[in-house]
Design a protein around this motif. Sequence first.
Motif, PDB file in Angstrom:
ATOM      1  N   ILE A 333      -4.260  57.009  44.191  1.00 20.76           N
ATOM      2  CA  ILE A 333      -3.595  55.748  43.838  1.00 20.76           C
ATOM      3  C   ILE A 333      -4.107  55.214  42.502  1.00 20.76           C
ATOM      4  CG2 ILE A 333      -3.084  53.396  44.605  1.00 20.76           C
ATOM      5  CD1 ILE A 333      -1.865  55.567  46.358  1.00 20.76           C
ATOM      6  N   LYS A 334      -5.401  55.362  42.268  1.00 19.73           N
ATOM      7  CA  LYS A 334      -6.036  54.954  41.005  1.00 19.73           C
ATOM      8  C   LYS A 334      -5.731  53.495  40.642  1.00 19.73           C
ATOM      9  CE  LYS A 334      -6.324  59.539  38.880  1.00 19.73           C
ATOM     10  NZ  LYS A 334      -7.771  59.666  39.032  1.00 19.73           N
ATOM     11  N   LYS A 335      -6.064  52.604  41.545  1.00 13.99           N
ATOM     12  CA  LYS A 335      -5.990  51.165  41.303  1.00 13.99           C
ATOM     13  C   LYS A 335      -4.581  50.678  40.970  1.00 13.99           C
ATOM     14  CE  LYS A 335     -10.819  50.899  39.872  1.00 13.99           C
ATOM     15  NZ  LYS A 335     -11.801  50.393  38.901  1.00 13.99           N
ATOM     16  N   LYS A 336      -3.575  51.351  41.507  1.00 15.20           N
ATOM     17  CA  LYS A 336      -2.204  50.870  41.380  1.00 15.20           C
ATOM     18  C   LYS A 336      -1.976  49.742  42.379  1.00 15.20           C
ATOM     19  CE  LYS A 336       0.986  53.881  41.756  1.00 15.20           C
ATOM     20  NZ  LYS A 336       1.718  55.073  42.272  1.00 15.20           N
ATOM     21  N   ASP A 337      -1.269  48.724  41.971  1.00 15.26           N
ATOM     22  CA  ASP A 337      -0.961  47.653  42.911  1.00 15.26           C
ATOM     23  C   ASP A 337       0.308  47.969  43.686  1.00 15.26           C
ATOM     24  OD1 ASP A 337      -1.623  44.995  43.953  1.00 15.26           O
ATOM     25  OD2 ASP A 337       0.294  44.411  43.074  1.00 15.26           O
ATOM     26  N   ASP A 338       1.196  48.726  43.062  1.00 16.88           N
ATOM     27  CA  ASP A 338       2.471  49.071  43.696  1.00 16.88           C
ATOM     28  C   ASP A 338       2.370  50.475  44.296  1.00 16.88           C
ATOM     29  OD1 ASP A 338       5.087  49.098  44.493  1.00 16.88           O
ATOM     30  OD2 ASP A 338       5.871  49.722  42.537  1.00 16.88           O
ATOM     31  N   ILE A 339       2.105  50.543  45.595  1.00 15.42           N
ATOM     32  CA  ILE A 339       1.976  51.825  46.283  1.00 15.42           C
ATOM     33  C   ILE A 339       3.355  52.273  46.750  1.00 15.42           C
ATOM     34  CG2 ILE A 339       0.958  53.024  48.253  1.00 15.42           C
ATOM     35  CD1 ILE A 339      -1.337  51.022  48.146  1.00 15.42           C
ATOM     36  N   THR A 340       3.735  53.483  46.414  1.00 12.24           N
ATOM     37  CA  THR A 340       5.062  53.988  46.761  1.00 12.24           C
ATOM     38  C   THR A 340       4.952  55.083  47.819  1.00 12.24           C
ATOM     39  OG1 THR A 340       5.058  55.710  45.060  1.00 12.24           O
ATOM     40  CG2 THR A 340       5.847  53.525  44.423  1.00 12.24           C
ATOM     41  N   GLU A 341       6.086  55.351  48.474  1.00 13.68           N
ATOM     42  CA  GLU A 341       6.109  56.378  49.511  1.00 13.68           C
ATOM     43  C   GLU A 341       5.921  57.775  48.931  1.00 13.68           C
ATOM     44  OE1 GLU A 341       9.705  55.735  51.699  1.00 13.68           O
ATOM     45  OE2 GLU A 341       8.889  54.000  52.764  1.00 13.68           O
ATOM     46  N   GLU A 342       6.204  57.942  47.647  1.00 14.43           N
ATOM     47  CA  GLU A 342       6.033  59.253  47.011  1.00 14.43           C
ATOM     48  C   GLU A 342       4.562  59.666  46.931  1.00 14.43           C
ATOM     49  OE1 GLU A 342       9.992  57.991  46.251  1.00 14.43           O
ATOM     50  OE2 GLU A 342       8.091  56.952  45.839  1.00 14.43           O
ATOM     51  N   ASP A 343       3.660  58.677  46.979  1.00 17.04           N
ATOM     52  CA  ASP A 343       2.231  58.981  46.867  1.00 17.04           C
ATOM     53  C   ASP A 343       1.741  59.876  48.003  1.00 17.04           C
ATOM     54  OD1 ASP A 343       1.761  57.490  44.506  1.00 17.04           O
ATOM     55  OD2 ASP A 343       1.705  55.637  45.670  1.00 17.04           O
ATOM     56  N   ILE A 344       2.420  59.862  49.128  1.00 15.81           N
ATOM     57  CA  ILE A 344       1.996  60.651  50.281  1.00 15.81           C
ATOM     58  C   ILE A 344       1.969  62.139  49.970  1.00 15.81           C
ATOM     59  CG2 ILE A 344       4.353  60.702  51.181  1.00 15.81           C
ATOM     60  CD1 ILE A 344       1.150  60.887  53.258  1.00 15.81           C
ATOM     61  N   GLU A 345       2.872  62.591  49.113  1.00 20.75           N
ATOM     62  CA  GLU A 345       2.973  64.015  48.826  1.00 20.75           C
ATOM     63  C   GLU A 345       1.685  64.573  48.218  1.00 20.75           C
ATOM     64  OE1 GLU A 345       5.403  65.823  49.925  1.00 20.75           O
ATOM     65  OE2 GLU A 345       6.294  63.985  50.729  1.00 20.75           O
ATOM     66  N   LYS A 346       0.895  63.741  47.585  1.00 18.98           N
ATOM     67  CA  LYS A 346      -0.323  64.204  46.917  1.00 18.98           C
ATOM     68  C   LYS A 346      -1.564  64.111  47.813  1.00 18.98           C
ATOM     69  CE  LYS A 346       1.666  62.008  42.822  1.00 18.98           C
ATOM     70  NZ  LYS A 346       1.508  60.898  41.851  1.00 18.98           N
ATOM     71  N   HIS A 489     -10.072  46.180  67.695  1.00 20.09           N
ATOM     72  CA  HIS A 489     -10.390  45.079  66.788  1.00 20.09           C
ATOM     73  C   HIS A 489     -11.263  45.603  65.651  1.00 20.09           C
ATOM     74  CE1 HIS A 489      -9.282  42.809  70.425  1.00 20.09           C
ATOM     75  NE2 HIS A 489      -8.999  41.817  69.622  1.00 20.09           N
ATOM     76  N   LEU A 490     -10.838  45.379  64.418  1.00 22.72           N
ATOM     77  CA  LEU A 490     -11.611  45.784  63.241  1.00 22.72           C
ATOM     78  C   LEU A 490     -11.688  44.629  62.249  1.00 22.72           C
ATOM     79  CD1 LEU A 490     -10.205  49.379  62.508  1.00 22.72           C
ATOM     80  CD2 LEU A 490     -12.303  48.768  63.724  1.00 22.72           C
ATOM     81  N   VAL A 491     -12.783  44.607  61.490  1.00 22.34           N
ATOM     82  CA  VAL A 491     -12.974  43.571  60.463  1.00 22.34           C
ATOM     83  C   VAL A 491     -12.659  44.175  59.101  1.00 22.34           C
ATOM     84  CG1 VAL A 491     -14.590  41.970  59.392  1.00 22.34           C
ATOM     85  CG2 VAL A 491     -14.775  42.484  61.851  1.00 22.34           C
ATOM     86  N   PRO A 492     -11.660  43.642  58.380  1.00 24.71           N
ATOM     87  CA  PRO A 492     -11.348  44.155  57.043  1.00 24.71           C
ATOM     88  C   PRO A 492     -12.299  43.578  55.990  1.00 24.71           C
ATOM     89  CG  PRO A 492      -9.825  42.394  57.604  1.00 24.71           C
ATOM     90  CD  PRO A 492     -10.724  42.575  58.798  1.00 24.71           C
ATOM     91  N   VAL A 493     -12.594  44.388  54.988  1.00 19.30           N
ATOM     92  CA  VAL A 493     -13.437  43.959  53.875  1.00 19.30           C
ATOM     93  C   VAL A 493     -12.665  44.193  52.577  1.00 19.30           C
ATOM     94  CG1 VAL A 493     -15.608  44.285  52.644  1.00 19.30           C
ATOM     95  CG2 VAL A 493     -15.532  44.561  55.143  1.00 19.30           C
ATOM     96  N   LEU A 494     -12.509  43.137  51.769  1.00 17.89           N
ATOM     97  CA  LEU A 494     -11.761  43.255  50.529  1.00 17.89           C
ATOM     98  C   LEU A 494     -12.435  44.217  49.557  1.00 17.89           C
ATOM     99  CD1 LEU A 494     -10.937  39.472  49.991  1.00 17.89           C
ATOM    100  CD2 LEU A 494      -9.276  41.273  50.492  1.00 17.89           C
ATOM    101  N   THR A 495     -11.643  45.070  48.928  1.00 17.08           N
ATOM    102  CA  THR A 495     -12.164  45.941  47.868  1.00 17.08           C
ATOM    103  C   THR A 495     -11.977  45.232  46.534  1.00 17.08           C
ATOM    104  OG1 THR A 495     -10.038  47.044  47.608  1.00 17.08           O
ATOM    105  CG2 THR A 495     -11.570  47.987  49.204  1.00 17.08           C
ATOM    106  N   GLN A 496     -12.505  45.800  45.488  1.00 21.31           N
ATOM    107  CA  GLN A 496     -12.456  45.151  44.175  1.00 21.31           C
ATOM    108  C   GLN A 496     -11.044  45.101  43.592  1.00 21.31           C
ATOM    109  OE1 GLN A 496     -14.518  47.453  41.198  1.00 21.31           O
ATOM    110  NE2 GLN A 496     -14.115  49.386  42.259  1.00 21.31           N
ATOM    111  N   TRP A 497     -10.152  45.975  44.064  1.00 19.32           N
ATOM    112  CA  TRP A 497      -8.784  45.970  43.522  1.00 19.32           C
ATOM    113  C   TRP A 497      -7.768  45.392  44.513  1.00 19.32           C
ATOM    114  CZ3 TRP A 497     -11.699  50.505  43.763  1.00 19.32           C
ATOM    115  CH2 TRP A 497     -11.526  51.275  44.927  1.00 19.32           C
ATOM    116  N   THR A 498      -8.252  44.798  45.595  1.00 15.22           N
ATOM    117  CA  THR A 498      -7.317  44.207  46.566  1.00 15.22           C
ATOM    118  C   THR A 498      -6.714  42.929  46.022  1.00 15.22           C
ATOM    119  OG1 THR A 498      -8.592  45.101  48.394  1.00 15.22           O
ATOM    120  CG2 THR A 498      -7.066  43.327  48.910  1.00 15.22           C
TER     121      THR A 498
END
Length: 498
Positions: A333-346, A489-498
């Motif tokens: 993904i490399k810090k993309k904000d717009d994640i697309t369905e095409e990314d799955i292929e890689k 139940h899981l606790v989410p933690v924000l990443t630097q690019w979230t």
Amino acid sequence: MSIWSIIVAFVFFASILIAKKMRMTTRNLPLGPPRLPIIGNLHQLGSKPHRSMFKLSEKYGSLMSLKFGNVSTVVASTPETVKDFLKTNDAECCSRPYMTYPARVTYNLKDLAFAPYSKYWREVRKMMVVELYTAKSVKSFRHVREEEVASFVDFIKQSASLAKPVNFSQKLMKLSGSVICRVGFGISLDGSKLANTYEEVIHGSMEVMGSFAAADYFPVIGRIIDRITGLHSKCEKVFKATDTFFDQSIEHHLANENIKDDNDIIGMLLKMEKRETELGEFRLTRNHTKGILQNVLLAGVDTTSHTITWVMTNLITNPRVLKKVQAEVREVIKKKDDITEEDIEKLEYFKMVIKETFRITPIGPLLIPREASKDLKIGGYNIPKKTWIHVNVWAIHRNPNVWKDPETFIPERFMDSHIDYKGLNFELLPFGSGRRICPGMGMGMALLHLTLINLLYRFDWKLPDGMNVEDVDIEESYGLSCPKNVPLHLVPVLTQWT
């Protein structure tokens, strides 16, 4: 009693036993465990029939005979035996037995999943594949998936800012329900007739349709037994709830002329109702539409949400795998904000994680029963006409002769492997195979992929305070699908690019 009376009685009963043994030998049925009078082997199913059948198959063989009340069944538990039913003899084994409560929920079998094999079923299947579940249709609903997943991500962000655990089992049901309501019914889940009860109704429906109902095995007293156990009333409750929801969705379409016929699945079906030409020899009626919509609702909401929950459960209990798959996703993904369905292929390792989840925690551990439409010879045994056929996917996926270390979550087992989940490899059958393979696979996988990529890319995950990996419950409950027994139940933690 005279000696001659004793001799005559002995000869009489010996003759009965010999005749019975000869009939069994002549019939040449697969081996199976001893049966009790009247109930047969029903007492051996337990609360998790897929596990019980697997244990029995280890003793009696990969093709095993069981008797449930008046119903004769066989259970296939290995890729080889399953292939005989789902491929070699698929045409003769792809019908369905009549099942009382699925029939009620699907408007007397006017759906696709439970309808018997017939000209009607073939026409409906063709219609669903050609018009509703094509790659084009899946792609056309992409904006709905992206909008609902974005809303879901916003909720996770809020939870992360508060360091608040997320009930995955509940929130993923809401996500899947929101997508299916828009894609299938053209309305929002919030404000609909299912808004406050959708989780209960979906779970109840899957439980009812996956039950071993007394009415199916004891024609005379079965319905009385189901009334006593509460199964009958539960079926009526979920049927009325979904029927009211379908009426609401249909009225919404009929009352709004601005809604295009092809904007959602219900619109497509209503358009088909109006066609002058018939569906082969059959005309699509309102009950046909509702029966098909029942499949869309239940399969779309239940299976996708539970699969994502199982993926996250398997990852949080296997930190090595979680770290590895997140590294891959973030590298692609490399810090993309717009994640697309095409990314799955890689994402090669990501795909292995999903396959391994399908293997170790299949959502449908027992496929919907099939019925032999004629006398068959399978694996050297006779399978009489009308025999019910159970395919134990759970047994195949946990078989040590098929999988090394089957109880361990190891995505790497699929590295350089030809095995996929699309029904051509009988070692891995989460969606079934043959004519009865799930037609909505593409629609469900599209939402699963997009949701998981966002969860793994945007957030780190940890267990609630006081919990260790060993404390995570990994048991399943049983129904037509098998959700996690205890909510995750899981606790989410924000990443630097979230």
